[in-house]
Design an enzyme around this catalytic site. Structure first.
Site, PDB file in Angstrom:
ATOM      1  N   GLU A   1     -11.232  -9.336   2.655  1.00  0.00           N
ATOM      2  CA  GLU A   1      -9.982  -9.023   3.349  1.00  0.00           C
ATOM      3  C   GLU A   1     -10.325  -8.905   4.825  1.00  0.00           C
ATOM      4  OE1 GLU A   1      -7.259  -6.130   1.664  1.00  0.00           O
ATOM      5  OE2 GLU A   1      -6.685  -5.475   3.684  1.00  0.00           O
TER       6      GLU A   1
ATOM      7  N   HIS B   1      -5.553   3.507  -1.868  1.00  0.00           N
ATOM      8  CA  HIS B   1      -6.869   3.860  -1.347  1.00  0.00           C
ATOM      9  C   HIS B   1      -7.235   5.246  -1.873  1.00  0.00           C
ATOM     10  CE1 HIS B   1      -9.639   4.138   2.463  1.00  0.00           C
ATOM     11  NE2 HIS B   1     -10.254   4.438   1.349  1.00  0.00           N
TER      12      HIS B   1
ATOM     13  N   GLU C   1      -8.585   0.304  -3.258  1.00  0.00           N
ATOM     14  CA  GLU C   1      -9.469   0.359  -2.078  1.00  0.00           C
ATOM     15  C   GLU C   1     -10.361   1.577  -2.221  1.00  0.00           C
ATOM     16  OE1 GLU C   1      -7.016   0.768   1.327  1.00  0.00           O
ATOM     17  OE2 GLU C   1      -6.263  -1.261   1.222  1.00  0.00           O
TER      18      GLU C   1
ATOM     19  N   ARG D   1      -9.404   7.895  -1.391  1.00  0.00           N
ATOM     20  CA  ARG D   1     -10.383   8.328  -0.384  1.00  0.00           C
ATOM     21  C   ARG D   1     -11.279   9.416  -0.956  1.00  0.00           C
ATOM     22  NH1 ARG D   1      -8.984   6.574   5.084  1.00  0.00           N
ATOM     23  NH2 ARG D   1     -10.712   7.868   5.721  1.00  0.00           N
TER      24      ARG D   1
ATOM     25  N   HIS E   1       1.073   6.013   1.852  1.00  0.00           N
ATOM     26  CA  HIS E   1       1.853   6.838   2.786  1.00  0.00           C
ATOM     27  C   HIS E   1       2.967   7.622   2.092  1.00  0.00           C
ATOM     28  CE1 HIS E   1      -0.547   5.160   5.868  1.00  0.00           C
ATOM     29  NE2 HIS E   1      -0.298   3.963   5.400  1.00  0.00           N
TER      30      HIS E   1
ATOM     31  N   HIS F   1      -4.064  -4.541   7.423  1.00  0.00           N
ATOM     32  CA  HIS F   1      -4.191  -3.403   8.325  1.00  0.00           C
ATOM     33  C   HIS F   1      -3.384  -3.614   9.602  1.00  0.00           C
ATOM     34  CE1 HIS F   1      -5.648   0.326   9.844  1.00  0.00           C
ATOM     35  NE2 HIS F   1      -6.241   0.533   8.692  1.00  0.00           N
TER      36      HIS F   1
ATOM     37  N   ASN G   1       0.859  -1.183   0.000  1.00  0.00           N
ATOM     38  CA  ASN G   1       0.000   0.000   0.000  1.00  0.00           C
ATOM     39  C   ASN G   1       0.905   1.247   0.000  1.00  0.00           C
ATOM     40  OD1 ASN G   1      -1.486   2.210   0.964  1.00  0.00           O
ATOM     41  ND2 ASN G   1      -3.092   0.834   1.655  1.00  0.00           N
TER      42      ASN G   1
ATOM     43  N   THR H   1      -8.529   3.485   8.026  1.00  0.00           N
ATOM     44  CA  THR H   1      -9.739   2.663   8.067  1.00  0.00           C
ATOM     45  C   THR H   1      -9.833   1.953   9.419  1.00  0.00           C
ATOM     46  OG1 THR H   1      -9.218   2.248   5.757  1.00  0.00           O
ATOM     47  CG2 THR H   1     -11.072   1.043   6.677  1.00  0.00           C
TER      48      THR H   1
ATOM     49  N   ARG I   1      -7.209  12.525   0.452  1.00  0.00           N
ATOM     50  CA  ARG I   1      -6.207  13.002   1.423  1.00  0.00           C
ATOM     51  C   ARG I   1      -4.782  12.588   1.045  1.00  0.00           C
ATOM     52  NH1 ARG I   1      -7.356   9.820   6.932  1.00  0.00           N
ATOM     53  NH2 ARG I   1      -9.282  10.919   6.677  1.00  0.00           N
TER      54      ARG I   1
HETATM   55  N1  PXP Z   1      -6.029  -3.046   3.911  1.00  0.00           N
HETATM   56  C1  PXP Z   1      -6.979  -2.081   3.963  1.00  0.00           C
HETATM   57  C2  PXP Z   1      -8.371  -2.435   3.557  1.00  0.00           C
HETATM   58  C3  PXP Z   1      -6.656  -0.766   4.357  1.00  0.00           C
HETATM   59  O1  PXP Z   1      -7.624   0.185   4.410  1.00  0.00           O
HETATM   60  C4  PXP Z   1      -5.310  -0.468   4.667  1.00  0.00           C
HETATM   61  C5  PXP Z   1      -4.942   0.941   5.013  1.00  0.00           C
HETATM   62  O2  PXP Z   1      -5.171   1.773   3.917  1.00  0.00           O
HETATM   63  C6  PXP Z   1      -4.356  -1.501   4.589  1.00  0.00           C
HETATM   64  C7  PXP Z   1      -4.744  -2.780   4.230  1.00  0.00           C
HETATM   65  C8  PXP Z   1      -2.917  -1.258   4.929  1.00  0.00           C
HETATM   66  O3  PXP Z   1      -2.815  -0.956   6.289  1.00  0.00           O
HETATM   67  P1  PXP Z   1      -1.430  -0.486   6.911  1.00  0.00           P
HETATM   68  O4  PXP Z   1      -1.037   0.768   6.239  1.00  0.00           O
HETATM   69  O5  PXP Z   1      -1.727  -0.338   8.364  1.00  0.00           O
HETATM   70  O6  PXP Z   1      -0.437  -1.599   6.640  1.00  0.00           O
END
Ligand code: PXP
Length: 251
Positions: A156, A48, A75, A50, A15, A195, A12, A106, A54
């Protein structure tokens, strides 16, 4: 090519975009990060989009789809706007997540039970557009039953509660995930997880056999920042020191 039992890692990259958006600079570039992640072995790239944009704006998602060599897992919330974006962009996968503007990230899984009919129609539209859908849910057998009932191929499982829990609560959360994965897998669902997974808590989750894909972002990007810091400082120091010998400072 991935083998049938291989566990897959989705990175992901939100960040990276967050860091860029904070200053409105051109760096760090999430597209570049995605390509590095792919080169290092990522099996898919998760982003993601959003509602408040953001971190990633639409431009990033559109560009990524053109350059990825693996696949995109988009996402998004189950809104009409996101549905039309997904249909236009055409990622291979969509993970439907709940979204609240005030949240930092999330915070919980979808209420598939309470939104059964809406989500059934929503997911059907994505399926008809050739997109594989997963629903982001808590480790809850009742939610899994409804996911199967509405015909989604994958879920998921939200690992954030496990990641945040301490001591006995952590064991309890892990057990809940193990049971839910087993249950969902027996229903014929593909089970993914994500997550809050990091270098200290991922192993027990990685040991759960039926889990296919792991979507991880924050811990990996954080590790990259720390791992790369010494080299980045040394490079700046070298650059500043080289000014002594520079005859044309403007050029
Ligand atoms: N899976 C989903 C559905 C999420 O919303 C997120 C965060 O955007 C992640 C995985 C990844 O989470 P993390 O950044 O905490 O590893």
């Amino acid at each position: 090519m991935n083998t049938i039992n291989e566990k897959l890692l989705g990175i992901n990259i939100d960040h990276i975009a967050t860091l860029r958006q904070q200053r409105g600079t051109r760096y760090p570039e999430p597209i570049q990060a995605a390509l590095i992640a792919e080169q290092a072995g990522a099996d898919l790239i998760t982003v993601h989009l959003r509602e408040d944009r953001r971190h990633l704006p639409d431009r990033d998602v559109g560009m990524l789809i053109d350059v990825l060599q693996t696949r995109m897992n988009l996402e998004m919330a189950a809104t009409p706007e996101m549905l039309s974006i997904a249909k236009r962009i055409g990622p291979s996968d969509c993970c439907i997540v709940p979204e609240r503007r005030q949240e930092l990230t999330t915070e919980g899984g979808l209420d598939v039970i309470g939104n059964k009919n809406y989500l059934r129609d929503f997911c059907l539209e994505l399926k008809e557009a050739g997109i594989k859908v997963s629903l982001f849910i808590d480790a809850d057998e009742r939610q899994l039953d409804v996911c199967q009932e509405i015909g989604v191929p994958a879920v998921e499982i939200h690992t954030g509660h496990y990641a945040d829990a301490k001591n006995a609560q952590k064991q309890k959360a892990l057990l809940q995930i193990q049971q839910a994965v087993e249950y969902g897998s027996n229903l014929g669902l593909q089970i993914n997880a994500g997550h809050g997974l990091d270098y200290h808590n991922v192993l027990p989750i990685a040991l759960i056999q039926p889990i296919k894909e792991y979507n991880i972002g924050h811990s990996i990007i954080s590790r990259a920042v720390i791992s790369g810091l010494a080299a980045a400082v040394a490079e700046m120091k070298r650059l500043i020191s080289s000014a002594e010998n520079c005859t044309n400072p403007g050029g």
